[in-house]
Write an enzyme that holds these catalytic residues in place. Structure first.
Site, PDB file in Angstrom:
ATOM      1  N   SER A  99       0.874  -1.179   0.000  1.00  0.00           N
ATOM      2  CA  SER A  99       0.000   0.000   0.000  1.00  0.00           C
ATOM      3  C   SER A  99       0.901   1.216   0.000  1.00  0.00           C
ATOM      4  O   SER A  99       2.088   1.111   0.352  1.00  0.00           O
ATOM      5  CB  SER A  99      -0.848  -0.015   1.276  1.00  0.00           C
ATOM      6  OG  SER A  99      -1.456   1.246   1.495  1.00  0.00           O
TER       7      SER A  99
ATOM      8  N   TYR B 224      -1.862   0.005  10.763  1.00  0.00           N
ATOM      9  CA  TYR B 224      -1.883  -0.426   9.357  1.00  0.00           C
ATOM     10  C   TYR B 224      -0.589  -0.006   8.665  1.00  0.00           C
ATOM     11  O   TYR B 224       0.032  -0.786   7.945  1.00  0.00           O
ATOM     12  CB  TYR B 224      -3.102   0.182   8.663  1.00  0.00           C
ATOM     13  CG  TYR B 224      -3.300  -0.249   7.218  1.00  0.00           C
ATOM     14  CD1 TYR B 224      -3.476  -1.590   6.875  1.00  0.00           C
ATOM     15  CD2 TYR B 224      -3.346   0.697   6.190  1.00  0.00           C
ATOM     16  CE1 TYR B 224      -3.670  -1.969   5.551  1.00  0.00           C
ATOM     17  CE2 TYR B 224      -3.551   0.317   4.869  1.00  0.00           C
ATOM     18  CZ  TYR B 224      -3.715  -1.015   4.552  1.00  0.00           C
ATOM     19  OH  TYR B 224      -3.915  -1.396   3.239  1.00  0.00           O
TER      20      TYR B 224
END
Ligand SMILES: NC(=O)c1ccc[n+]([C@@H]2O[C@H](COP(=O)([O-])OP(=O)(O)OC[C@H]3O[C@@H](n4cnc5c(N)ncnc54)[C@H](OP(=O)(O)O)[C@@H]3O)[C@@H](O)[C@H]2O)c1
Length: 252
Positions: free
Chosen positions: A137, A150
């Site tokens: 990501s 995250y």
């Protein structure tokens, strides 16, 4: 006649994983769909098969190492592994984030990717031309407020990809990291906010055309189908309306 190359996709029951399964099947791979939800991967395998391609479903929790090892025994040779299973839980600041959420994100995104990659690396190497894709990501590359757990997990996946590439250079396996920015998938934000669809919708509010799962699948399909000697180390892909994790143009 050469055997059809096989591609294993983790987290193929929704979003980017499901779209990648369709894309790689259409590109000529026999796709093996894995995720925890059996009904969804079986339905997708049936859809892909009906479209004239080859697909099978195998229910698998990537955090269950014994199950992953058992799954890997089915493969003597493997062309592609797409480590896509993962996601976010919560958007709390570091000061108040739940360690259980952090642990679960690390388990799924990092240890899950480690488990499946370790188990299938022998088959990828034995194919003489293997590709490992790691879906990280833009959170793997820079921090944002409320991203804590995250961001930390995705940084872990990024380091896993970088380190693996260094360690296996000289073997016939390449390591590709695809790092998307904002992608509007049906479940990602809803899972992050534990079913709160209103909060989930706010993530994309006023953004002109976030990426779709198909956009990311297209990127993965492109990277995987480059000639074998071409290694796309890291591919960052964002919607035009997003310049960074925190700089998003919204028409509100
Ligand atoms: N959407 C975004 O904005 C975005 C941006 C950048 C990167 N990503 C990354 O892209 C990947 C896919 O995201 P997405 O947007 O497609 O999210 P999604 O629709 O929520 O898909 C997540 C997938 O992971 C699977 N999964 C979760 N935990 C698992 C486990 N323990 N074992 C096996 N499978 C598991 C889920 O299947 P089951 O629940 O059936 O197991 C599901 O298929 C993730 O790694 C995510 O972090 C997403």
């Amino acid at each position: 006649m050469a055997a059809t190359p096989i591609a294993v996709i983790t987290g193929a029951s929704s979003g980017i994983g499901a779209a990648t399964a369709r894309t790689l099947a259409a590109a000529g791979f026999r796709v093996v769909l894995t995720a925890r939800r059996k009904d969804r991967i079986e339905a997708l395998a049936a859809e892909i098969t009906e479209a004239g391609h080859q697909a099978t479903a195998y229910p698998l929790d990537v955090t269950d190492r014994a199950a992953v090892d058992e799954f890997a025994t089915a493969f003597r040779s493997l062309a592609v592994l797409v480590n896509n299973a993962g996601g976010a839980l919560g958007a709390d600041p570091v000061a108040t984030g739940d360690p259980a959420d952090w642990r679960q994100m690390y388990e799924t995104n990092v240890i899950g990717t480690l488990n499946v990659t370790q188990a299938l690396l022998p088959a990828l190497t034995a194919s003489g031309d293997g590709t490992v894709v790691i879906l990280s990501s833009t959170a793997a590359l820079s921090s944002y407020e409320g991203g804590g757990g995250y961001v930390a997990a995705k940084h872990g996946e990024h380091v896993l990809a970088e380190t693996l590439r260094l360690e296996i250079v000289g073997t016939p396996v390449r390591v590709i990291e695809v790092a998307p920015g904002m992608v509007r998938t049906e479940e990602f934000a809803t899972t992050r906010f534990r079913g709160d669809t209103e909060k989930a919708a706010k993530v994309y509010a006023g953004v002109d055309a976030p990426l779709t799962a198909e956009d990311v699948a297209d990127t993965i399909g492109w990277a995987v189908t480059r000639p074998s000697h071409v290694n796309i180390d890291l591919l960052v892909v964002r919607p035009r309306a997003q310049a960074s994790n925190t700089k998003v143009h919204r028409t509100l």
